[in-house]
Design a protein around this motif. Structure first.
Motif, PDB file in Angstrom:
ATOM      1  N   VAL A   1       0.849  -1.204   0.000  1.00  0.00           N
ATOM      2  CA  VAL A   1       0.000   0.000   0.000  1.00  0.00           C
ATOM      3  C   VAL A   1       0.878   1.246   0.000  1.00  0.00           C
ATOM      4  CG1 VAL A   1      -1.641   1.353   1.374  1.00  0.00           C
ATOM      5  CG2 VAL A   1      -1.984  -1.107   1.094  1.00  0.00           C
ATOM      6  N   GLY A   2       1.953   1.211   0.796  1.00  0.00           N
ATOM      7  CA  GLY A   2       2.883   2.342   0.837  1.00  0.00           C
ATOM      8  C   GLY A   2       3.511   2.592  -0.526  1.00  0.00           C
ATOM      9  N   PHE A   3       3.911   1.524  -1.218  1.00  0.00           N
ATOM     10  CA  PHE A   3       4.489   1.677  -2.561  1.00  0.00           C
ATOM     11  C   PHE A   3       3.477   2.303  -3.527  1.00  0.00           C
ATOM     12  CE2 PHE A   3       7.722  -1.591  -1.378  1.00  0.00           C
ATOM     13  CZ  PHE A   3       8.838  -0.873  -1.737  1.00  0.00           C
ATOM     14  N   THR A   4       2.217   1.906  -3.453  1.00  0.00           N
ATOM     15  CA  THR A   4       1.211   2.492  -4.359  1.00  0.00           C
ATOM     16  C   THR A   4       1.012   3.967  -4.075  1.00  0.00           C
ATOM     17  OG1 THR A   4      -0.591   1.843  -2.852  1.00  0.00           O
ATOM     18  CG2 THR A   4      -0.021   0.311  -4.607  1.00  0.00           C
ATOM     19  N   GLN A   5       1.124   4.357  -2.801  1.00  0.00           N
ATOM     20  CA  GLN A   5       1.009   5.786  -2.481  1.00  0.00           C
ATOM     21  C   GLN A   5       2.206   6.570  -3.006  1.00  0.00           C
ATOM     22  OE1 GLN A   5       0.456   5.425   1.754  1.00  0.00           O
ATOM     23  NE2 GLN A   5      -1.788   5.436   1.593  1.00  0.00           N
ATOM     24  N   LEU A   6       3.400   5.936  -2.952  1.00  0.00           N
ATOM     25  CA  LEU A   6       4.591   6.574  -3.533  1.00  0.00           C
ATOM     26  C   LEU A   6       4.421   6.776  -5.039  1.00  0.00           C
ATOM     27  CD1 LEU A   6       7.495   4.712  -1.668  1.00  0.00           C
ATOM     28  CD2 LEU A   6       6.792   7.092  -1.379  1.00  0.00           C
ATOM     29  N   ILE A   7       3.801   5.800  -5.691  1.00  0.00           N
ATOM     30  CA  ILE A   7       3.527   5.934  -7.133  1.00  0.00           C
ATOM     31  C   ILE A   7       2.614   7.125  -7.391  1.00  0.00           C
ATOM     32  CG2 ILE A   7       2.347   4.849  -9.092  1.00  0.00           C
ATOM     33  CD1 ILE A   7       3.336   2.132  -8.019  1.00  0.00           C
ATOM     34  N   THR A   8       1.576   7.284  -6.549  1.00  0.00           N
ATOM     35  CA  THR A   8       0.652   8.402  -6.705  1.00  0.00           C
ATOM     36  C   THR A   8       1.377   9.732  -6.538  1.00  0.00           C
ATOM     37  OG1 THR A   8      -1.142   7.039  -5.812  1.00  0.00           O
ATOM     38  CG2 THR A   8      -1.502   9.409  -5.838  1.00  0.00           C
ATOM     39  N   ILE A   9       2.253   9.803  -5.517  1.00  0.00           N
ATOM     40  CA  ILE A   9       3.020  11.042  -5.289  1.00  0.00           C
ATOM     41  C   ILE A   9       3.907  11.345  -6.486  1.00  0.00           C
ATOM     42  CG2 ILE A   9       4.833  12.090  -3.867  1.00  0.00           C
ATOM     43  CD1 ILE A   9       3.649  10.475  -1.486  1.00  0.00           C
ATOM     44  N   ALA A  10       4.552  10.301  -7.024  1.00  0.00           N
ATOM     45  CA  ALA A  10       5.429  10.495  -8.188  1.00  0.00           C
ATOM     46  C   ALA A  10       4.642  11.030  -9.378  1.00  0.00           C
ATOM     47  CB  ALA A  10       6.106   9.178  -8.552  1.00  0.00           C
ATOM     48  N   VAL A  11       3.442  10.514  -9.602  1.00  0.00           N
ATOM     49  CA  VAL A  11       2.612  10.993 -10.709  1.00  0.00           C
ATOM     50  C   VAL A  11       2.225  12.454 -10.503  1.00  0.00           C
ATOM     51  CG1 VAL A  11       0.378  10.706 -11.848  1.00  0.00           C
ATOM     52  CG2 VAL A  11       1.735   8.707 -11.279  1.00  0.00           C
ATOM     53  N   ILE A  12       1.875  12.805  -9.251  1.00  0.00           N
ATOM     54  CA  ILE A  12       1.488  14.198  -8.969  1.00  0.00           C
ATOM     55  C   ILE A  12       2.653  15.144  -9.241  1.00  0.00           C
ATOM     56  CG2 ILE A  12       0.867  15.805  -7.112  1.00  0.00           C
ATOM     57  CD1 ILE A  12      -0.728  13.499  -5.844  1.00  0.00           C
ATOM     58  N   VAL A  13       3.856  14.772  -8.715  1.00  0.00           N
ATOM     59  CA  VAL A  13       5.017  15.649  -8.842  1.00  0.00           C
ATOM     60  C   VAL A  13       5.464  15.777 -10.302  1.00  0.00           C
ATOM     61  CG1 VAL A  13       7.458  15.936  -8.242  1.00  0.00           C
ATOM     62  CG2 VAL A  13       5.800  15.216  -6.493  1.00  0.00           C
ATOM     63  N   PHE A  14       5.729  14.641 -10.928  1.00  0.00           N
ATOM     64  CA  PHE A  14       6.260  14.688 -12.294  1.00  0.00           C
ATOM     65  C   PHE A  14       5.182  15.067 -13.309  1.00  0.00           C
ATOM     66  CE2 PHE A  14       9.276  11.866 -10.115  1.00  0.00           C
ATOM     67  CZ  PHE A  14      10.463  12.505 -10.426  1.00  0.00           C
ATOM     68  N   GLY A  15       3.930  14.681 -13.062  1.00  0.00           N
ATOM     69  CA  GLY A  15       2.840  15.078 -13.943  1.00  0.00           C
ATOM     70  C   GLY A  15       2.579  16.563 -13.843  1.00  0.00           C
ATOM     71  N   GLY A  16       2.638  17.110 -12.603  1.00  0.00           N
ATOM     72  CA  GLY A  16       2.455  18.562 -12.433  1.00  0.00           C
ATOM     73  C   GLY A  16       3.560  19.336 -13.153  1.00  0.00           C
ATOM     74  N   ALA A  17       4.797  18.829 -13.029  1.00  0.00           N
ATOM     75  CA  ALA A  17       5.923  19.482 -13.714  1.00  0.00           C
ATOM     76  C   ALA A  17       5.730  19.436 -15.221  1.00  0.00           C
ATOM     77  CB  ALA A  17       7.230  18.796 -13.328  1.00  0.00           C
ATOM     78  N   ALA A  18       5.206  18.342 -15.753  1.00  0.00           N
ATOM     79  CA  ALA A  18       4.987  18.227 -17.201  1.00  0.00           C
ATOM     80  C   ALA A  18       3.921  19.215 -17.674  1.00  0.00           C
ATOM     81  CB  ALA A  18       4.573  16.803 -17.556  1.00  0.00           C
ATOM     82  N   ILE A  19       2.890  19.458 -16.829  1.00  0.00           N
ATOM     83  CA  ILE A  19       1.848  20.434 -17.208  1.00  0.00           C
ATOM     84  C   ILE A  19       2.443  21.849 -17.229  1.00  0.00           C
ATOM     85  CG2 ILE A  19      -0.284  21.562 -16.385  1.00  0.00           C
ATOM     86  CD1 ILE A  19      -1.214  18.828 -15.451  1.00  0.00           C
ATOM     87  N   VAL A  20       3.286  22.130 -16.213  1.00  0.00           N
ATOM     88  CA  VAL A  20       3.928  23.457 -16.164  1.00  0.00           C
ATOM     89  C   VAL A  20       4.789  23.684 -17.399  1.00  0.00           C
ATOM     90  CG1 VAL A  20       5.643  24.865 -14.924  1.00  0.00           C
ATOM     91  CG2 VAL A  20       3.880  23.620 -13.646  1.00  0.00           C
TER      92      VAL A  20
END
Length: 578
Positions: A251-270
């Motif tokens: 479960v912790g690993f899946t949450q890390l995946i979500t955080i990674a998507v938020i961070v790198f996905g947000g950077a890609a939108i910027v």
């Protein structure tokens, strides 16, 4: 594919049609789950951000399509949940029946070594854990693979770099899962052994509850149960610890995946490399990607519980009976009853000493022979060899001149009736227990057998006569009454060979006279072997065989043996002076 894997899969064979429909429903569920985010992406990009002339019509149309898919999804899920579980229950039933049938084939030596409580655990708890595995196993694998591959393709289509960042976590998750999965397996195995210990303790204490209470040893039994219960809790502690690390770590690993998507996905939108609608779809697909991982986590738990139970199930199923019919074993229909022991030797285990050593004895058809001697010289063992409850190590036993190993066990035992000191009566009615001697017998035959056994009068005095429930092991009856029911059972069987093993030793004088009268009536014109400690009960035997640690010491009538002033005379004198 090893033999156990083939055996595991073989239980699907009768239900292949149901399995295929179940997997087809699982495929539909996976496909609809993947299509819903694409419908949302279509509305977001083509309708809300586009210049469609009729946006509401398109939204309603896509909404109707999504509603139809949700209805189909729900119906398929319901089928999987109900019919899939029933398929698992049917397979569990098949396995339990096969195991019970196998128990009926196993020899006495197996039951000498294994406790009833442990065997009950293998028949119930171990197989119960397989229901979920048989149902959810194929379904979870199909759904997980389809959703995982589908989500991967969609994610790669939306953004390759972001997808590769997500997949960097997967090898680490796999190593983590493998390590704790192995620890879970060990803990589950120990836990199943411990629950078997609890069942064994409960079965032992409840079976002997009258002894427990008569000696006021309730506290002793409580302590024994507390010890077994404590060991089970300790085993579960280790299991839950491994399961917690396993489950919560993933479960912790899946949450890390979500955080990674938020961070790198947000950077890609910027950086204007990713559209907001694509990030929304990406998030939805990440959820779909994580769900198969959670399914696989659940499958791993079910697999460990199920396969541990299956291994314990197979351990019993792979036990071969010590005594089996030979390929050319024959059925016998007519038996005169001559029994011959030719140089017979027997020991219970390879590293044990011989209980019987080079014993030879010829018993004529219709002869009444008594076996006497101190405890432990092999009287009961000698009689147990005749119906092949155990197999001789050396020598052979003949029935009417034919080696009993050349006769099928079923037909051999159909011609032998046994009345033992420790009478076993089944829970149920009086008539049910007498009918056990011949399951096809009608009520008239049952009553006639009871009359011959001097049991009819006391049966009629019971509240419901022959339909009276006698309780577990006949606890509502006296010792003499139980013994007479067992004799009635043998009367109904009507065998040409009889074995009485201390049949009257634990009875009072009145009951002994009634039972002795029944036994003499039963033994008329039949080959009869009587094991007795009380020599007064076998004075009328045609021959008395005196056994000792050295084998057969003396053979003769009561008068002959008394006149000989040997072992029998000493035993007789000893009993008279007590």
């Amino acid at each position: 594919m090893n033999s156990r894997t083939k055996k595991f899969l073989s239980y699907y064979k009768p239900y292949l049609g149901l399995l295929c429909v179940d997997l087809a429903c699982a495929f539909v569920v996976s496909a609809i789950t993947l299509m819903l985010p694409l419908c949302i992406r279509y509305i977001t990009i083509n309708v809300l951000e586009g210049n469609s002339p009729h946006p509401l019509n398109q939204i309603y149309t896509v909404g109707a399509v999504m509603l139809a898919m949700v209805i189909i999804h729900t119906l398929c899920d319901m089928f999987i949940s109900y019919k899939g579980h029933m398929m698992g229950a049917y397979m569990e039933s098949d396995m339990r029946r096969e195991l019970f049938d196998h128990f009926q084939k196993l020899s006495f030596s197996f039951y000498d070594e294994n406790k009833t409580g442990q065997l009950m655990t293998r028949t119930t708890n171990d197989i119960l854990s397989l229901t979920e595995l048989y149902h959810h196993g194929p379904e979870d694998i199909v759904i997980s693979i389809l959703k995982f591959l589908g989500a991967f393709i969609i994610l790669m289509y939306i953004d390759v770099k972001l997808t590769l960042i997500v997949f960097l976590f997967l090898p680490i998750m796999a190593v983590f899962a493998f390590y704790f999965n192995k620890k879970m397996n060990i803990a589950l195995r120990v836990s199943k052994d411990r629950i078997g210990d609890i069942n064994e303790q409960v079965e032992d204490s409840l079976s002997g509850i009258r002894v427990v209470k008569s000696f006021t040893n309730e506290l002793v039994e409580k302590k024994k149960f507390a010890y077994a219960n404590g060991r089970f809790v300790d085993s579960r502690r280790e299991g839950y610890k491994s399961e917690t690390y396993f489950h919560e770590g993933l479960v912790g690993f899946t949450q890390l995946i979500t955080i990674a998507v938020i961070v790198f996905g947000g950077a890609a939108i910027v950086d204007a490399k990713l559209a907001l609608a694509d990030l929304l779809t990406f998030f939805l697909c990440i959820g779909i990607l994580i769900e198969p991982i959670q399914r696989l986590v659940n499958f791993a738990r079910l697999y460990q519980e199920g396969i541990t139970g299956f291994d314990r199930f197979m351990e019993i199923l792979e036990v071969e009976p010590d005594i089996e019919d030979s390929v050319d074993a024959a059925e016998i229909t007519q038996v005169r009853g001559r029994v011959t022991f030719q140089d017979v030797s027997f020991k219970y285990k390879e590293d044990y000493g011989y209980v019987l050593n080079h014993v030879s004895l010829d018993i004529e058809a219709g002869e009444y022979v008594a076996l006497v001697g101190p405890s432990g010289v092999g009287k009961t063992t000698l009689c147990s060899l005749i119906p092949r409850f155990y197999e001789v190590n050396e020598g052979r036993i003949l029935l009417d001149g034919r080696d009993i190993r050349d006769i099928t066990q079923r037909s051999l035992r159909k011609h032998i009736g046994m009345v033992q000191q420790d009478v076993y009566l089944f829970a149920g009615s009086v008539s049910d227990n007498i009918r056990y001697g011949s399951m096809e017998a009608g009520m008239d035959e049952i009553i006639e057998a009871a009359k011959k056994a001097n049991a009819h009068d006391f049966i009629m005095a019971l509240p419901d006569g022959y339909h009276t429930d006698i309780g577990q092991r006949g606890v509502k009856l006296s010792g003499g009454q139980k013994q007479r029911l067992s004799i009635a059972r043998v009367f109904l069987k009507n065998p040409p060979i009889l074995i009485f093993d201390e049949a009257t030793s634990s009875l009072d004088n009145e009951s002994e006279r009634a039972v002795q009268d029944s036994l003499e009536r039963l033994s008329d014109n039949r080959t009869t072997l009587v094991i007795a400690h009380r020599l007064s009960t076998v004075r009328n035997a045609q021959r008395i065989v005196v056994l000792s640690q050295n084998g057969i010491e003396e053979v003769g009538t009561h008068e002959e043996l008394i006149a000989r002033k040997g072992v029998y005379a000493s035993l007789s004198h000893m009993q008279l002076t007590i």
